[in-house]
Enzyme design. Structure first.
Site, PDB file in Angstrom:
ATOM      1  N   HIS A  63       0.716  -1.299  -0.054  1.00  0.00           N
ATOM      2  CA  HIS A  63      -0.143   0.068  -0.043  1.00  0.00           C
ATOM      3  C   HIS A  63       0.831   1.187   0.095  1.00  0.00           C
ATOM      4  O   HIS A  63       0.264   2.425   0.504  1.00  0.00           O
ATOM      5  CB  HIS A  63      -1.072  -0.051   1.177  1.00  0.00           C
ATOM      6  CG  HIS A  63      -1.967  -1.020   1.110  1.00  0.00           C
ATOM      7  ND1 HIS A  63      -2.839  -1.064   0.211  1.00  0.00           N
ATOM      8  CD2 HIS A  63      -2.362  -2.152   1.935  1.00  0.00           C
ATOM      9  CE1 HIS A  63      -3.830  -2.022   0.311  1.00  0.00           C
ATOM     10  NE2 HIS A  63      -3.353  -2.786   1.371  1.00  0.00           N
ATOM     11  N   SER A 111      -4.126  -7.100  -1.192  1.00  0.00           N
ATOM     12  CA  SER A 111      -5.190  -6.008  -0.234  1.00  0.00           C
ATOM     13  C   SER A 111      -5.588  -5.049  -1.533  1.00  0.00           C
ATOM     14  O   SER A 111      -4.872  -4.441  -2.149  1.00  0.00           O
ATOM     15  CB  SER A 111      -4.058  -5.546   0.566  1.00  0.00           C
ATOM     16  OG  SER A 111      -4.989  -4.839   1.496  1.00  0.00           O
ATOM     17  N   GLU A 137      -6.279   0.962  -5.925  1.00  0.00           N
ATOM     18  CA  GLU A 137      -4.991  -0.071  -6.091  1.00  0.00           C
ATOM     19  C   GLU A 137      -5.167  -1.270  -5.145  1.00  0.00           C
ATOM     20  O   GLU A 137      -6.126  -1.525  -4.578  1.00  0.00           O
ATOM     21  CB  GLU A 137      -3.712   0.664  -5.368  1.00  0.00           C
ATOM     22  CG  GLU A 137      -4.289   1.136  -3.736  1.00  0.00           C
ATOM     23  CD  GLU A 137      -3.602   0.227  -2.943  1.00  0.00           C
ATOM     24  OE1 GLU A 137      -2.701  -0.934  -3.279  1.00  0.00           O
ATOM     25  OE2 GLU A 137      -3.567   0.384  -1.745  1.00  0.00           O
TER      26      GLU A 137
END
Length: 190
Positions: A63, A111, A137
């Protein structure tokens, strides 16, 4: 006040890799509660995918917006969840490291990073049902919030035999000899 982006991590294992660093897996699963108490509902990604497409969803490492490591080539909702295929950019050092970790089985989580557009919360259970998500994303992560969201395939390059390696070396030596000969011819003309 603008809502901050959210992230959800899903566990689904990654097992095969290609020389090009192609990966496949599920970034999210429908109808499964994650450790944060969210359940992504079927169709939650439809509007976002129609607007953005796979090319508009970034592939990040853990992330971190400063660490893009490849591109998602296919992102589709199927009966199970959000199925993704992507390609690590092996000219990026972090992508090469990620590929090595994926092949070793040290990392295999996926994720999602998103903004909630529509959700309801069950007062009795406290679970939040996400009906519409703006997907920004999808990251390769160590610890996904949805433990089933995992990379299922890291495509492997076929093993090379010693004969294959000798043939490749012979081709390179022949190319080198041809280049040296061409260079001598050009030098003689001058």
């Amino acid at each position: 006040m603008k809502a901050p982006p959210e992230t959800k991590r899903a566990d689904t294992p990654l097992a095969r890799t290609s020389a090009a660093g192609t990966i496949e897996g599920y970034a999210s699963l429908f109808g499964v509660a994650d450790t944060g108490g969210d359940i992504v509902m079927k169709g939650a990604f439809a509007r976002s995918l129609a607007k953005r497409g796979a090319a508009g969803v970034k592939m990040l490492w853990q992330h971190n917006a400063a660490e893009p490591i490849g591109v998602w080539t296919t992102i589709v909702e199927d009966a199970k969840g959000l199925k993704v295929t992507g390609r690590l950019d092996l000219s990026v050092a972090r992508a090469r490291e990620a590929l090595s970790l994926l092949r070793a089985g040290a990392v295999d989580g996926l994720s999602i990073g998103f903004k909630t557009e529509r959700a309801t919360t069950d007062k009795a259970s406290g679970l939040r049902r996400l009906q519409a998500i703006d997907l920004w994303e999808i990251s390769i992560v160590t610890f996904p919030m949805l433990t089933q969201a995992r990379i299922e395939a890291v495509k492997r390059i076929a093993a090379r035999t010693p004969d294959d390696m000798r043939a490749a070396l012979a081709r390179l030596r022949a190319q080198e000899a041809a280049l040296r000969f061409q260079h001598r011819l050009q030098s003689a003309r001058l």
